[in-house]
Design a protein around this motif. Structure first.
Motif, PDB file in Angstrom:
ATOM      1  N   UNK A 134      28.184 144.461 157.068  1.00 48.54           N
ATOM      2  CA  UNK A 134      29.261 144.189 156.126  1.00 48.54           C
ATOM      3  C   UNK A 134      30.294 143.261 156.716  1.00 48.54           C
ATOM      4  N   UNK A 135      30.141 142.020 156.439  1.00 48.25           N
ATOM      5  CA  UNK A 135      31.143 141.074 156.893  1.00 48.25           C
ATOM      6  C   UNK A 135      32.106 140.861 155.752  1.00 48.25           C
ATOM      7  N   UNK A 136      33.255 141.448 155.840  1.00 53.07           N
ATOM      8  CA  UNK A 136      34.216 141.204 154.757  1.00 53.07           C
ATOM      9  C   UNK A 136      34.703 139.807 154.909  1.00 53.07           C
ATOM     10  N   UNK A 137      34.429 139.051 153.966  1.00 54.60           N
ATOM     11  CA  UNK A 137      34.873 137.684 154.011  1.00 54.60           C
ATOM     12  C   UNK A 137      36.300 137.663 153.523  1.00 54.60           C
ATOM     13  N   UNK A 138      37.158 138.336 154.209  1.00 55.88           N
ATOM     14  CA  UNK A 138      38.506 138.516 153.663  1.00 55.88           C
ATOM     15  C   UNK A 138      39.326 137.253 153.765  1.00 55.88           C
ATOM     16  N   UNK A 139      38.706 136.178 153.467  1.00 53.52           N
ATOM     17  CA  UNK A 139      39.336 134.873 153.349  1.00 53.52           C
ATOM     18  C   UNK A 139      40.539 134.625 154.227  1.00 53.52           C
TER      19      UNK A 139
ATOM     20  N   UNK B  90      38.753 135.715 161.434  1.00 53.61           N
ATOM     21  CA  UNK B  90      38.100 135.219 160.230  1.00 53.61           C
ATOM     22  C   UNK B  90      37.099 136.217 159.659  1.00 53.61           C
ATOM     23  N   UNK B  91      36.501 137.013 160.508  1.00 52.01           N
ATOM     24  CA  UNK B  91      35.481 137.954 160.056  1.00 52.01           C
ATOM     25  C   UNK B  91      35.849 139.351 160.544  1.00 52.01           C
ATOM     26  N   UNK B  92      36.855 139.944 159.912  1.00 55.06           N
ATOM     27  CA  UNK B  92      37.390 141.216 160.400  1.00 55.06           C
ATOM     28  C   UNK B  92      36.306 142.283 160.407  1.00 55.06           C
ATOM     29  N   UNK B  93      36.284 143.061 161.454  1.00 55.79           N
ATOM     30  CA  UNK B  93      35.293 144.107 161.572  1.00 55.79           C
ATOM     31  C   UNK B  93      34.017 143.630 162.231  1.00 55.79           C
ATOM     32  N   UNK B  94      34.070 142.448 162.785  1.00 57.73           N
ATOM     33  CA  UNK B  94      32.926 141.912 163.525  1.00 57.73           C
ATOM     34  C   UNK B  94      32.582 142.860 164.681  1.00 57.73           C
TER      35      UNK B  94
ATOM     36  N   UNK C 193      25.338 136.058 162.078  1.00 60.40           N
ATOM     37  CA  UNK C 193      26.051 136.652 160.949  1.00 60.40           C
ATOM     38  C   UNK C 193      27.060 135.692 160.324  1.00 60.40           C
TER      39      UNK C 193
END
Lengths: 182, 182
Positions: free
Chosen positions: A3-8, B69-73, B167
Motif C-alpha cells: 500500500x503506497x499511499x500516493x498522498x500527493x 513522497x511515499x509515506x509508509x515506505x 514500488x
DNA sequence: AAGATATGTCAACATGACTGACATAAATTT
DNA sequence: AAATTTATGTCAGTCATGTTGACATATCTT
C-alpha cells in the motif's frame, strides 16, 4: 498488499509555522524531479556496468569522455569541467596515462601545460560507452517528433547554469562567453 | 538557436581503425549525453549546497525525498529504489531517525516491518530542497509549450528501465506492472 | 517446532571526493 | 637578473558513501 499511499505532494508546507522557503504548496515539480533521478540513474548505469570489466569507475569515464571530445584539453580545463580538485583528478588521470588510454603533450605556447589526448585505446573505450548511452537515448527519442526533440534539447540547456561557464560549456553554448580564458 | 554544433569538439570521430565496438561513426548522441551530464550536475547542485547547512549529504536527501513522497515506505522498498545495501542505508537512516527527520511505525499486518514517515521537520527539509529544484525546472520550462513539455516527460520516462520496476516506479508508471510484489 | 523473512548491527574495505602542504618548471613581472 | 605567479604534480590525512560477510532478533509462514 503493498500500500503506497500516493498522498500527493500537495502537503509539504503545512508543518507548523516552519520556515516555508519560497514555493507555495502544490507547486513542486515532483514529476520532473523524480523522472530526472531515475532517468539519470539508468543512463549512467549503462556505462557503470561496462566499466567494471576495465577496472574503472565513473570518474575514469568522465575524464576519458571529455578528453576524447575536446582533444588538447588542459588539466586546468578538466578540473573546471569536472569540478573536482587536482588531487582527486590526479589519481584517476595517472591510471589512464599509465594504462595507455590518454597521452600528454607539452603545450606549444606555454610549455608548463600538459595537453591531453585520447589514444586509440582510449577512443575505443569512450566509443563503447557512448554507444550504450546513445542506444538508450535513441530508443527514448524514437517516438518523439522533431519539435519534441527540440523541446528536450532546449529544456536540458535551460537547466544548466550559464554564469561562469567553463571551456566545454562555452563550446556547447557557443562563443557567447563573458569570460575570455587565457 | 537550438543547433547543436560543437564548434571545437567536432573532431573525435576520426579514430583510425581502432576497435570500433558497435556503433558507426557519427551516430553518437554527444549532444544529449553532455547536456544530461551538465543538467543533472547543476540540478543536484542546488540541493547539495543547501544540505551542507544541515550537515547532510546527497544520500540523506534521497532517503528524505522518497520517505516524504511515499509515506509508509518500508525499509526494503527504500533499498529497492535507491539500489544500495541495507548497511549503507542504515547509517544514513539512523542519523535521520536520531535527529528527528523521520519516524518509524510498526507495520499493522506485519509487525516486522518498519514503515517510514517524514516528521514535520523532515517535511520542511524536503520542501526546501524541492523548492530549489522546482525553481530551476520551472525556469527551464518557461518558454516551452505544452506539447514540448509532454515530449520532455515522455523522453525522461522512456529513458528509465521498465523491467523489474520497484514500488516507486510502479507508482510513477501506473499499475501496469508485470511483477506482483509480496 | 522449524524455517523463512524483515530489519538491525559489527567489522573491514574500496572509491572518489576533500583539505593542506610542499615541489618543480616555466612564464610573467618588477 | 631576480622575484613572483602560474600550471602541474605529489604526499598525507580525512570524510562520505558505497561494498561484502557474518551474525542477532523479532515475527510471520509452514
Amino acid at each position: 498488499m503493498t500500500d503506497i499511499n500516493f498522498s500527493k505532494g500537495s502537503v509539504a508546507t503545512d508543518s507548523q509555522g516552519a520556515a516555508s522557503p519560497a514555493p507555495r504548496a502544490g507547486e513542486f515539480r515532483w514529476d520532473i524531479i523524480e523522472l530526472l533521478f531515475f532517468a539519470y540513474r539508468d543512463f549512467v548505469g549503462d556505462a557503470d556496468h561496462e566499466l567494471e570489466a576495465f577496472g574503472f569507475g565513473r570518474a575514469h569515464h568522465r575524464v576519458m569522455h571529455f578528453v576524447y571530445r575536446y582533444p588538447g584539453l588542459k588539466v586546468a580545463d578538466l578540473l573546471d569541467v569536472l569540478r573536482i580538485t587536482k588531487q582527486s583528478l590526479g589519481r584517476v588521470l595517472k591510471q589512464l596515462l599509465d594504462e595507455g588510454y590518454i597521452i600528454q603533450k607539452t603545450g606549444n605556447n606555454d610549455r608548463r601545460q600538459r595537453l591531453l589526448y585520447a589514444t586509440p585505446k582510449g577512443e575505443a573505450l569512450v566509443a563503447k560507452l557512448a554507444g550504450l548511452q546513445t542506444d538508450r537515448i535513441t530508443r527514448a527519442l524514437r517516438d518523439i517528433n522533431p519539435e519534441g526533440v527540440a523541446a528536450i534539447s532546449e529544456f536540458l540547456r535551460a537547466m544548466i547554469d550559464r554564469d561562469d561557464p567553463d571551456k566545454v560549456l562555452e563550446a556547447i553554448f557557443g562563443i557567447g562567453s563573458k569570460k575570455p580564458r587565457e
